[in-house]
Design a protein around this motif. Structure first.
Motif, PDB file in Angstrom:
ATOM      1  N   ILE A  20      17.673   8.458  -1.359  1.00 15.13           N
ATOM      2  CA  ILE A  20      16.544   7.958  -0.646  1.00 15.13           C
ATOM      3  C   ILE A  20      15.515   8.684  -0.350  1.00 15.13           C
ATOM      4  N   ALA A  21      14.210   7.912  -0.430  1.00 10.14           N
ATOM      5  CA  ALA A  21      12.882   8.782  -0.004  1.00 10.14           C
ATOM      6  C   ALA A  21      12.387   7.876   0.992  1.00 10.14           C
ATOM      7  N   VAL A  22      12.367   8.668   2.274  1.00 12.88           N
ATOM      8  CA  VAL A  22      11.680   8.169   3.565  1.00 12.88           C
ATOM      9  C   VAL A  22      10.303   8.845   3.585  1.00 12.88           C
ATOM     10  N   PHE A  23       9.326   7.644   3.651  1.00 14.46           N
ATOM     11  CA  PHE A  23       7.871   8.066   3.544  1.00 14.46           C
ATOM     12  C   PHE A  23       7.351   7.517   5.249  1.00 14.46           C
ATOM     13  N   ARG A  24       6.362   8.474   5.373  1.00 13.60           N
ATOM     14  CA  ARG A  24       5.607   8.247   6.460  1.00 13.60           C
ATOM     15  C   ARG A  24       3.996   8.117   6.166  1.00 13.60           C
ATOM     16  N   THR A  25       3.338   7.150   6.554  1.00 15.13           N
ATOM     17  CA  THR A  25       1.944   6.910   6.063  1.00 15.13           C
ATOM     18  C   THR A  25       0.996   7.386   7.195  1.00 15.13           C
ATOM     19  N   HIS A  26      -0.228   7.407   6.826  1.00 16.54           N
ATOM     20  CA  HIS A  26      -1.338   7.835   7.695  1.00 16.54           C
ATOM     21  C   HIS A  26      -1.333   6.959   9.071  1.00 16.54           C
ATOM     22  N   ILE A  50       6.733   3.543   8.487  1.00 21.15           N
ATOM     23  CA  ILE A  50       7.865   4.346   7.871  1.00 21.15           C
ATOM     24  C   ILE A  50       8.561   3.372   6.969  1.00 21.15           C
ATOM     25  N   PHE A  51       8.559   3.800   5.620  1.00 27.04           N
ATOM     26  CA  PHE A  51       9.222   3.006   4.484  1.00 27.04           C
ATOM     27  C   PHE A  51      10.147   4.021   3.628  1.00 27.04           C
ATOM     28  N   THR A  87      13.495  12.405  13.722  1.00 30.06           N
ATOM     29  CA  THR A  87      12.455  11.715  14.409  1.00 30.06           C
ATOM     30  C   THR A  87      11.264  11.492  13.510  1.00 30.06           C
ATOM     31  N   LEU A  88      10.268  10.749  13.983  1.00 31.83           N
ATOM     32  CA  LEU A  88       9.338  10.591  13.126  1.00 31.83           C
ATOM     33  C   LEU A  88       8.656  11.938  12.923  1.00 31.83           C
TER      34      LEU A  88
END
Length: 109
Positions: A29-35, A39-40, A9-10
């Protein structure tokens, strides 16, 4: 046809942070969450000296490599500023509150 993998989940990804996904036969794989909760996903390797981008600091829609502070666009994988290079991106989507990534092909080192 693209195969998608549910990675959680987020809320499993910290704001302005990341998590790493390891798939058999593929680069991490790096999964990023921004402010702003976007999601990237990128191959977890800086184009400069292959630093682990998942350990970097997220600023806006970019991540700073922890080794030499190269800034990498989360949207394109391109190095920002005077630096040159590119990290492969991985398709990511939200299905409800679930995060899914496209099954990537092996990227040559």
């Amino acid at each position: 046809m693209t195969d998608w993998i549910d990675i959680g989940t987020l809320s499993d990804i910290p704001p302005r942070g990341s998590r790493t996904v390891n798939l058999p036969g593929a680069d991490p794989i790096a999964v990023f969450r921004t402010h702003d909760d976007r999601i990237f996903a990128l191959v977890n390797r800086c184009p400069h000296k292959h630093g682990p981008l998942s350990e970097g600091i997220v600023h806006g829609h970019a991540v700073a490599c922890p080794l030499h502070n190269w800034r990498i666009s989360l949207e394109t994988g391109e190095a920002l500023g005077d630096d040159r290079g590119c990290t492969p991106t991985v398709a990511v989507r939200m299905t409800g509150d679930r995060v899914e990534i496209a099954v990537p092909m092996k990227v040559a080192a």
